[in-house]
Design a protein around this motif. Structure first.
Motif, PDB file in Angstrom:
ATOM      1  N   ARG A 283     -12.967  -7.330 -13.108  1.00 45.11           N
ATOM      2  CA  ARG A 283     -13.343  -6.212 -13.972  1.00 45.11           C
ATOM      3  C   ARG A 283     -13.497  -4.933 -13.161  1.00 45.11           C
ATOM      4  O   ARG A 283     -13.386  -3.843 -13.676  1.00 45.11           O
ATOM      5  N   ILE A 284     -13.810  -5.105 -11.880  1.00 45.20           N
ATOM      6  CA  ILE A 284     -13.945  -3.934 -11.030  1.00 45.20           C
ATOM      7  C   ILE A 284     -12.753  -3.872 -10.088  1.00 45.20           C
ATOM      8  O   ILE A 284     -12.358  -4.872  -9.508  1.00 45.20           O
ATOM      9  N   ALA A 285     -12.160  -2.715 -10.014  1.00 51.26           N
ATOM     10  CA  ALA A 285     -11.003  -2.532  -9.136  1.00 51.26           C
ATOM     11  C   ALA A 285     -11.426  -1.686  -7.942  1.00 51.26           C
ATOM     12  O   ALA A 285     -12.304  -0.844  -8.057  1.00 51.26           O
ATOM     13  N   PRO A 286     -10.812  -1.935  -6.789  1.00 56.06           N
ATOM     14  CA  PRO A 286     -11.137  -1.101  -5.633  1.00 56.06           C
ATOM     15  C   PRO A 286     -10.674   0.325  -5.891  1.00 56.06           C
ATOM     16  O   PRO A 286      -9.678   0.552  -6.553  1.00 56.06           O
ATOM     17  N   LEU A 287     -11.438   1.274  -5.406  1.00 64.50           N
ATOM     18  CA  LEU A 287     -11.067   2.668  -5.541  1.00 64.50           C
ATOM     19  C   LEU A 287     -10.156   3.032  -4.382  1.00 64.50           C
ATOM     20  O   LEU A 287     -10.573   2.995  -3.229  1.00 64.50           O
ATOM     21  N   SER A 288      -8.943   3.353  -4.728  1.00 63.29           N
ATOM     22  CA  SER A 288      -7.985   3.696  -3.680  1.00 63.29           C
ATOM     23  C   SER A 288      -8.419   4.953  -2.933  1.00 63.29           C
ATOM     24  O   SER A 288      -8.854   5.923  -3.535  1.00 63.29           O
ATOM     25  N   GLY A 289      -8.276   4.910  -1.627  1.00 60.34           N
ATOM     26  CA  GLY A 289      -8.610   6.085  -0.835  1.00 60.34           C
ATOM     27  C   GLY A 289     -10.039   6.103  -0.337  1.00 60.34           C
ATOM     28  O   GLY A 289     -10.425   7.011   0.393  1.00 60.34           O
TER      29      GLY A 289
ATOM     30  N   VAL B 240     -15.916  12.410   6.022  1.00 56.28           N
ATOM     31  CA  VAL B 240     -15.486  13.636   5.344  1.00 56.28           C
ATOM     32  C   VAL B 240     -14.731  13.229   4.081  1.00 56.28           C
ATOM     33  O   VAL B 240     -14.317  12.080   3.949  1.00 56.28           O
ATOM     34  N   TRP B 241     -14.581  14.178   3.166  1.00 55.19           N
ATOM     35  CA  TRP B 241     -13.965  13.857   1.854  1.00 55.19           C
ATOM     36  C   TRP B 241     -12.882  14.867   1.495  1.00 55.19           C
ATOM     37  O   TRP B 241     -13.083  16.082   1.638  1.00 55.19           O
ATOM     38  N   ARG B 242     -11.753  14.363   1.036  1.00 58.48           N
ATOM     39  CA  ARG B 242     -10.676  15.246   0.584  1.00 58.48           C
ATOM     40  C   ARG B 242     -10.090  14.678  -0.709  1.00 58.48           C
ATOM     41  O   ARG B 242      -9.737  13.511  -0.774  1.00 58.48           O
ATOM     42  N   GLY B 243      -9.987  15.528  -1.710  1.00 63.25           N
ATOM     43  CA  GLY B 243      -9.500  15.060  -3.000  1.00 63.25           C
ATOM     44  C   GLY B 243      -7.991  14.976  -3.066  1.00 63.25           C
ATOM     45  O   GLY B 243      -7.379  15.495  -3.974  1.00 63.25           O
ATOM     46  N   GLU B 244      -7.386  14.303  -2.090  1.00 65.82           N
ATOM     47  CA  GLU B 244      -5.934  14.195  -2.063  1.00 65.82           C
ATOM     48  C   GLU B 244      -5.476  12.884  -2.661  1.00 65.82           C
ATOM     49  O   GLU B 244      -6.274  11.993  -2.909  1.00 65.82           O
ATOM     50  N   ARG B 245      -4.173  12.771  -2.859  1.00 66.44           N
ATOM     51  CA  ARG B 245      -3.598  11.495  -3.281  1.00 66.44           C
ATOM     52  C   ARG B 245      -3.543  10.575  -2.072  1.00 66.44           C
ATOM     53  O   ARG B 245      -2.888  10.879  -1.094  1.00 66.44           O
ATOM     54  N   PRO B 246      -4.215   9.424  -2.171  1.00 67.51           N
ATOM     55  CA  PRO B 246      -4.234   8.520  -1.024  1.00 67.51           C
ATOM     56  C   PRO B 246      -2.876   7.872  -0.777  1.00 67.51           C
ATOM     57  O   PRO B 246      -2.088   7.693  -1.698  1.00 67.51           O
ATOM     58  N   GLN B 247      -2.632   7.551   0.473  1.00 68.21           N
ATOM     59  CA  GLN B 247      -1.417   6.846   0.873  1.00 68.21           C
ATOM     60  C   GLN B 247      -1.763   5.996   2.084  1.00 68.21           C
ATOM     61  O   GLN B 247      -2.892   5.966   2.510  1.00 68.21           O
ATOM     62  N   ASP B 248      -0.747   5.333   2.629  1.00 68.15           N
ATOM     63  CA  ASP B 248      -0.972   4.534   3.821  1.00 68.15           C
ATOM     64  C   ASP B 248      -1.522   5.433   4.934  1.00 68.15           C
ATOM     65  O   ASP B 248      -0.873   6.379   5.357  1.00 68.15           O
ATOM     66  N   GLY B 249      -2.759   5.149   5.372  1.00 75.32           N
ATOM     67  CA  GLY B 249      -3.354   5.943   6.443  1.00 75.32           C
ATOM     68  C   GLY B 249      -3.927   7.277   5.998  1.00 75.32           C
ATOM     69  O   GLY B 249      -4.345   8.078   6.808  1.00 75.32           O
ATOM     70  N   ARG B 250      -3.921   7.510   4.674  1.00 76.36           N
ATOM     71  CA  ARG B 250      -4.487   8.768   4.153  1.00 76.36           C
ATOM     72  C   ARG B 250      -5.535   8.429   3.122  1.00 76.36           C
ATOM     73  O   ARG B 250      -5.254   7.771   2.130  1.00 76.36           O
ATOM     74  N   PHE B 251      -6.728   8.915   3.342  1.00 74.81           N
ATOM     75  CA  PHE B 251      -7.844   8.517   2.513  1.00 74.81           C
ATOM     76  C   PHE B 251      -8.534   9.715   1.881  1.00 74.81           C
ATOM     77  O   PHE B 251      -8.341  10.849   2.295  1.00 74.81           O
TER      78      PHE B 251
END
Length: 451
Positions: free
Chosen positions: A3-9, A114-125
């Motif tokens: 029911r809970i999914a991991p939050l990507s990034g 630190v936090w950045r509201g970007e689209r996550p990808q491999d190695g990008r969070f």
RNA sequence: GUGGCUAUAGCUCAGUUGGCAGAGCGCCUGGUUGUGGUCCAGGAGGUCGCCGGUUCAAGCCCGGUUAGCCACCCCA
């Protein structure tokens, strides 16, 4: 279905990967301290106008809002808070706020999320840990710090080689070299040229040459000169001569170029002695050159260049300014999360076990649990991490409990002393909890090369 | 924010033309009655992401939605 999914990034490691990360963090911290950097931590938030002022870049900032705040939130940004997206902006604010209490040049390290509201990808969070080192001067900052900082990082990353980190290559360039060369050619929109040069690895020289002519108003000859500059790289001062020759051919020599070449040359020369093979001049490094004013650094993991830079930075002549005083700075930042995610996922580094426990004390029957507790207490008193089996199950089950967690020793309490079994070798010997010791290598979990 | 691909057991993934929901690994039990791993036998575990539509019948076809992955942008 979960029911809970991991939050990507927003990465979360399992316990064994956390041990690897913790080792990386400990190593970085120790190395920074060996080089004389003082640790600080700043708050997670800064006023939004502070976060957006630096370079006016369109950073993706997470804004903080109270749940109970009125819905008709003010459209203007005044008073709003945002999570910091790097540790440089907070440092600048911290320096101004504490200028009267700090001693300059101020050397600090800072390891935080630190936090950045970007689209996550491999190695990008979207949430990740950075490890920053910077030197901040009051009024001036001698060039030799631009030499020292990448060498601190080379030392820190070099110390991780023993747990399986691949070699790193720190690529350096200098804003003055690039700008001096372009202006000497007659190209005035330096930032646009840099933006196109930055695409070299992705779209190739021909496409960049076309863009230079379309976007920057360059002639075919000017474009060729820019590409020729970007093609220069090397780990010795020969690159300096190569740039000079190229400038002479195109008549693009300038004082700014000469200043930059002297700086870059000094960096290469010192690095060749203090960290041979690690620091490489690469005249196509363009990222960040629009806001850095001197040296600029990018770092790749050899064999994992596609991951991008794992450690970047440079020099700002005006890291901070209060109007009367300016504070130049130079520093670099390691993307710890990016680094750890790769070395764990690629199976380069592993933890020797997933729990701290070195010894699992078996329980014979629940009536005898106190005896097992006493053994564990005796071990812990001497600094040996010990745990007691959760159930008085069959010994095979208790051994399996230890095996699954990588716990190397199982202790079987006896009437008088007891015996301890190394479950990797199967060796079992009589032992006294007041004197027995595991091998030093087994005392705590460690990060080790995985292959 | 834009585009492409994907979503089935705890994990990695099959699932044919629309026709009873599958494998490997992992997990549990026993063989071995208080010293694990190998081997053998058995077992548990599913809202096929979600909502709707087509159909006698949908994991499969259609629409929407959410999430994930990749690329762009940008960057550690």
């Amino acid at each position: 279905m979960a029911r809970i999914a991991p939050l990507s990034g927003f990465p979360e490691w399992l316990p064994d990967a956390r041990i690897v990360e913790q080792h990386v963090l400990d190593t970085l911290r120790r190395t920074f301290e060996l080089h004389g950097f003082a640790g600080i931590e700043t708050r997670a938030v800064e006023p939004l106008e502070q976060l957006l002022s630096k370079g006016e870049t369109s950073k993706e900032v997470y804004v903080l809002r109270r749940l109970q705040a009125e819905d008709d939130a003010p459209a203007d940004r005044s008073g709003q808070l945002g999570l910091h997206f790097d540790l440089t902006v907070p440092l600048a604010r911290y320096v101004l706020e504490n200028a009267g209490r700090l001693a300059f040049p101020f050397k600090r390290y800072q390891i935080q999320k630190v936090w950045r509201g970007e689209r996550p990808q491999d190695g990008r969070f979207r949430e990740f840990t950075q490890a920053d080192v910077d030197v901040v001067g009051a009024g001036d900052l001698p060039y030799h710090f631009e030499v020292e900082l990448p060498l601190v990082m080379a030392d820190a990353l070099g110390r991780l080689a023993e747990v399986g980190l691949p070699p790193v290559r720190i690529l350096v360039n200098n804003r003055k070299v690039a700008e001096g060369f372009y202006r000497g050619l007659g190209l005035t929109d330096v930032e646009e040229v840099l933006r196109q040069i930055d695409k070299l690895d992705k779209i190739g020289a021909d496409a960049v040459g076309d863009l230079l002519q379309e976007q920057c108003g360059a002639t075919a000859d000017q474009a060729r000169a820019c590409l020729a500059l970007a093609a220069i790289s090397g780990a010795d001062v020969g690159v300096i001569d190569a740039v000079r020759e190229l400038a002479a051919v195109h008549g693009s020599g300038t004082d700014l170029l000469e200043t930059g070449l002297a700086e870059l040359g000094a960096l290469i020369e010192a690095a060749a002695v203090r960290a041979p093979g690690v620091v490489v001049a690469d005249l196509k490094i363009a990222r960040g050159l629009d806001y850095y004013t001197g040296s600029v650094y990018e770092t790749v993991l050899v064999g994992h260049e596609g991951l991008g830079s794992i450690c970047s930075g440079g020099r700002y002549d005006t890291l901070a300014s209060d109007g009367k005083n300016t504070y130049p700075g130079v520093g670099l930042s390691i993307g710890v999360s990016r680094l750890v995610s790769r070395i764990v996922a690629a199976g380069l580094v592993r933890a020797t076990r997933s729990v701290p426990t070195a010894v699992l004390v078996a329980v014979v029957t629940e009536e005898d649990r106190a005896a097992s507790d006493a053994v564990a207490a005796a071990l812990r008193a001497r600094g040996i991490p010990a745990d007691v089996a959760p159930k008085a199950a069959k010994f095979g089950k208790q051994i399996q409990f230890a095996d699954r967690r990588g716990i190397p020793f199982v202790w079987f309490p006896g009437d008088r002393a007891g015996s301890v079994k190394d479950i990797r070798s199967g060796d079992q010997v009589d032992a006294d909890a007041a004197t027995w010791e595991p091998p030093a290598a087994d005392l705590w979990p460690r990060a080790v090369p995985a292959v």
